[in-house]
Design a protein around this motif. Structure first.
Motif, PDB file in Angstrom:
ATOM      1  N   PRO A  87     -29.026 -74.485  77.811  1.00 47.13           N
ATOM      2  CA  PRO A  87     -29.408 -74.034  76.467  1.00 47.13           C
ATOM      3  C   PRO A  87     -28.939 -72.595  76.240  1.00 47.13           C
ATOM      4  O   PRO A  87     -28.723 -71.855  77.200  1.00 47.13           O
ATOM      5  N   ASP A  88     -28.793 -72.216  74.971  1.00 41.73           N
ATOM      6  CA  ASP A  88     -28.386 -70.832  74.672  1.00 41.73           C
ATOM      7  C   ASP A  88     -29.338 -69.848  75.357  1.00 41.73           C
ATOM      8  O   ASP A  88     -28.914 -68.824  75.883  1.00 41.73           O
ATOM      9  N   MET A  89     -30.643 -70.167  75.315  1.00 46.17           N
ATOM     10  CA  MET A  89     -31.688 -69.321  75.909  1.00 46.17           C
ATOM     11  C   MET A  89     -32.765 -70.256  76.478  1.00 46.17           C
ATOM     12  O   MET A  89     -32.867 -71.392  76.027  1.00 46.17           O
ATOM     13  N   PRO A  90     -33.599 -69.739  77.428  1.00 47.66           N
ATOM     14  CA  PRO A  90     -34.691 -70.596  77.915  1.00 47.66           C
ATOM     15  C   PRO A  90     -35.583 -71.060  76.744  1.00 47.66           C
ATOM     16  O   PRO A  90     -36.068 -72.177  76.718  1.00 47.66           O
ATOM     17  N   PHE A  91     -35.842 -70.191  75.790  1.00 48.54           N
ATOM     18  CA  PHE A  91     -36.448 -70.569  74.516  1.00 48.54           C
ATOM     19  C   PHE A  91     -36.008 -69.570  73.473  1.00 48.54           C
ATOM     20  O   PHE A  91     -35.641 -68.468  73.847  1.00 48.54           O
ATOM     21  N   PRO A  92     -35.963 -69.926  72.192  1.00 50.35           N
ATOM     22  CA  PRO A  92     -36.330 -71.214  71.613  1.00 50.35           C
ATOM     23  C   PRO A  92     -35.271 -72.279  71.899  1.00 50.35           C
ATOM     24  O   PRO A  92     -34.218 -71.990  72.455  1.00 50.35           O
ATOM     25  N   ALA A  93     -35.591 -73.480  71.470  1.00 51.87           N
ATOM     26  CA  ALA A  93     -34.697 -74.613  71.707  1.00 51.87           C
ATOM     27  C   ALA A  93     -33.349 -74.394  71.024  1.00 51.87           C
ATOM     28  O   ALA A  93     -33.272 -73.828  69.923  1.00 51.87           O
ATOM     29  N   THR A  94     -32.297 -74.848  71.671  1.00 52.34           N
ATOM     30  CA  THR A  94     -30.952 -74.761  71.083  1.00 52.34           C
ATOM     31  C   THR A  94     -30.883 -75.621  69.818  1.00 52.34           C
ATOM     32  O   THR A  94     -30.083 -75.350  68.918  1.00 52.34           O
ATOM     33  N   ALA A  95     -31.734 -76.636  69.724  1.00 49.87           N
ATOM     34  CA  ALA A  95     -31.798 -77.461  68.504  1.00 49.87           C
ATOM     35  C   ALA A  95     -32.139 -76.578  67.302  1.00 49.87           C
ATOM     36  O   ALA A  95     -31.587 -76.749  66.205  1.00 49.87           O
ATOM     37  N   ASN A  96     -33.061 -75.630  67.497  1.00 55.82           N
ATOM     38  CA  ASN A  96     -33.459 -74.727  66.411  1.00 55.82           C
ATOM     39  C   ASN A  96     -32.309 -73.786  66.048  1.00 55.82           C
ATOM     40  O   ASN A  96     -32.068 -73.499  64.874  1.00 55.82           O
ATOM     41  N   ILE A  97     -31.620 -73.309  67.074  1.00 53.45           N
ATOM     42  CA  ILE A  97     -30.506 -72.376  66.851  1.00 53.45           C
ATOM     43  C   ILE A  97     -29.383 -73.095  66.100  1.00 53.45           C
ATOM     44  O   ILE A  97     -28.819 -72.569  65.137  1.00 53.45           O
ATOM     45  N   LEU A  98     -29.095 -74.313  66.527  1.00 52.57           N
ATOM     46  CA  LEU A  98     -28.050 -75.105  65.862  1.00 52.57           C
ATOM     47  C   LEU A  98     -28.428 -75.360  64.400  1.00 52.57           C
ATOM     48  O   LEU A  98     -27.604 -75.207  63.497  1.00 52.57           O
ATOM     49  N   ALA A  99     -29.687 -75.763  64.176  1.00 52.48           N
ATOM     50  CA  ALA A  99     -30.142 -76.055  62.807  1.00 52.48           C
ATOM     51  C   ALA A  99     -29.903 -74.840  61.911  1.00 52.48           C
ATOM     52  O   ALA A  99     -29.422 -74.968  60.775  1.00 52.48           O
ATOM     53  N   ASP A 100     -30.215 -73.660  62.438  1.00 56.85           N
ATOM     54  CA  ASP A 100     -30.014 -72.434  61.654  1.00 56.85           C
ATOM     55  C   ASP A 100     -28.522 -72.209  61.383  1.00 56.85           C
ATOM     56  O   ASP A 100     -28.127 -71.911  60.260  1.00 56.85           O
ATOM     57  N   LYS A 101     -27.708 -72.389  62.414  1.00 55.62           N
ATOM     58  CA  LYS A 101     -26.274 -72.086  62.264  1.00 55.62           C
ATOM     59  C   LYS A 101     -25.548 -73.044  61.319  1.00 55.62           C
ATOM     60  O   LYS A 101     -24.563 -72.677  60.707  1.00 55.62           O
ATOM     61  N   ILE A 102     -26.026 -74.277  61.233  1.00 55.09           N
ATOM     62  CA  ILE A 102     -25.331 -75.244  60.349  1.00 55.09           C
ATOM     63  C   ILE A 102     -26.044 -75.402  59.006  1.00 55.09           C
ATOM     64  O   ILE A 102     -25.540 -76.085  58.118  1.00 55.09           O
TER      65      ILE A 102
END
Ligand code: UT7
Length: 329
Positions: A87-102
């Motif tokens: 994952p990009d970081m231990p937290f938050p979830a990469t799913a959250n980071i991806l959602a923000d980026k797209i």
């Protein structure tokens, strides 16, 4: 009304530009192209180079291309399951980071950690939300930046792994197409043979753990190989039995790409001829959560509506599983 099944309606992938060849590895560790090719089937792998780039940065272009292909906007995605071991970081979830980026403003999401079996687990999990009627657009993403946890002085691991992955969109189907069945297994007793020793709550990262190289992937290759070769073949055979599939019924075997010898053993056990086995390990190595979606993306144009596909994977945990689906487009 006929039963709702979860069908893959679009796939896409991404592999970073930099190609790390066996010949370049020969300059880094005591190894050679002949050994790597004969023991693994790997010729080269891709590496994500550049400061400040993580796993999500490979997923962004893949998801954007998928959305364009399917003709939908990011706001229409309801759930993102991000299968990753890096994952990009231990937290938050990469799913959250991806959602923000797209710009997937209406999605919720979570990361799924099942090592190399992640994408199979992810498809099976996403399917539940479609079959129940809860969601109509679930994005299952499988990517890893394995180079971030590989010690390029350890020839036992650095020759195998690479960076990349892909994504699949799940939508409801009532024509009998899509995910039909899955068999998912795990055995945590296998954790000592393939893991990352430090950086978790058991052993937080410290100067000592870094000095001891414990922030890198550790693998006892031979032991993992023995379990993988037996279990991946076994679970693929089990899904064939359960669904009364003969080798002739199967159009494509989509195996996790860890080692060409494991892929061959699985195909042999299933009675599947080499022309129906998807193999791109030579060009990408083992991208962990990324292997199966990369295969689906590269073979997409060859699939026909109604084709029976069997997916099979084995990975750290241990985790393993197989999934049977009918291609929907
Ligand atoms: O995807 C998640 C799950 N992971 C897997 O499925 C990976 C499973 N394991 C494997 O694919 C294989 O075990 C490896 C590719 C990692 C290693 O292949 P192997 O045939 O099991 O080799 P080995 O570890 O038994 O080593 C055989 C020999 C040893 O030398 P000696 O003791 O026989 O003299 C090693 O030191 O090969 C040597 N060796 C190498 N030689 C050149 C090990 N790594 C290398 C290397 N280059 N990179």
């Amino acid at each position: 009304m006929s039963k709702i099944q979860a069908a893959i309606t679009a796939v896409h992938g991404y592999a970073p530009e930099y190609v790390l060849t066996n010949h370049e590895l020969e300059t880094m560790v005591e190894t050679n192209d002949e050994w790597i090719m004969s023991r693994t089937g790997i010729k080269e792998r891709r590496i994500l180079k550049g400061e400040g780039l993580g796993t999500s940065d490979m997923a962004v272009p893949a998801v954007k291309a998928l959305l364009e292909k399917r003709g939908i906007s990011a706001e229409e995605i309801e759930l993102i399951i991000f299968c990753t071991t890096t994952p990009d970081m231990p937290f938050p979830a990469t799913a959250n980071i991806l959602a923000d980026k797209i710009g997937a403003k209406n999605a919720w999401g979570f990361d799924l950690q099942a090592a190399c079996s992640g994408f199979v687990y992810g498809l099976a999990t996403g399917a539940q939300f479609i079959e129940s009627g809860k969601h109509t657009k679930v994005l299952v993403v499988g990517f890893d930046k394995m180079s971030s946890i590989i010690n390029y002085q350890d020839r036992a691991t650095c020759i195998i792994f690479g960076d990349g992955g892909g994504c699949a969109l799940l939508e409801p189907n009532t024509e009998g197409l899509g995910i039909i069945d899955s068999v998912l297994k795990s055995d945590g007793a296998g954790r000592s043979f393939l893991h990352q020793k430090a950086g978790g709550s058991l052993k937080p990262a410290s100067h000592e753990t870094v000095d001891a190289m414990e922030h890198y992937a550790y693998q006892e290759g031979q032991t993992v190989f023995k379990f993988a070769v037996t279990n991946m073949a076994e679970v693929a055979a089990e899904i064939m039995d359960r669904n009364r599939l003969t080798p002739d019924d199967i159009a494509w075997l989509v195996p996790h790409q860890a080692n060409k010898r494991i892929i061959d053993a699985t195909a042999n056990r299933m009675g599947i001829s080499a022309d129906k086995v998807i193999v791109n390990i030579e060009r990408y190595g083992n991208t962990t959560n990324g292997t199966i979606p990369l295969c689906l993306w590269e073979w997409e144009s060859k699939f026909k509506k109604g084709d029976n596909l069997v997916l099979a994977a084995f990975g750290g945990g241990f985790t393993w599983g197989s999934l049977y689906l009918k291609w929907a487009y």
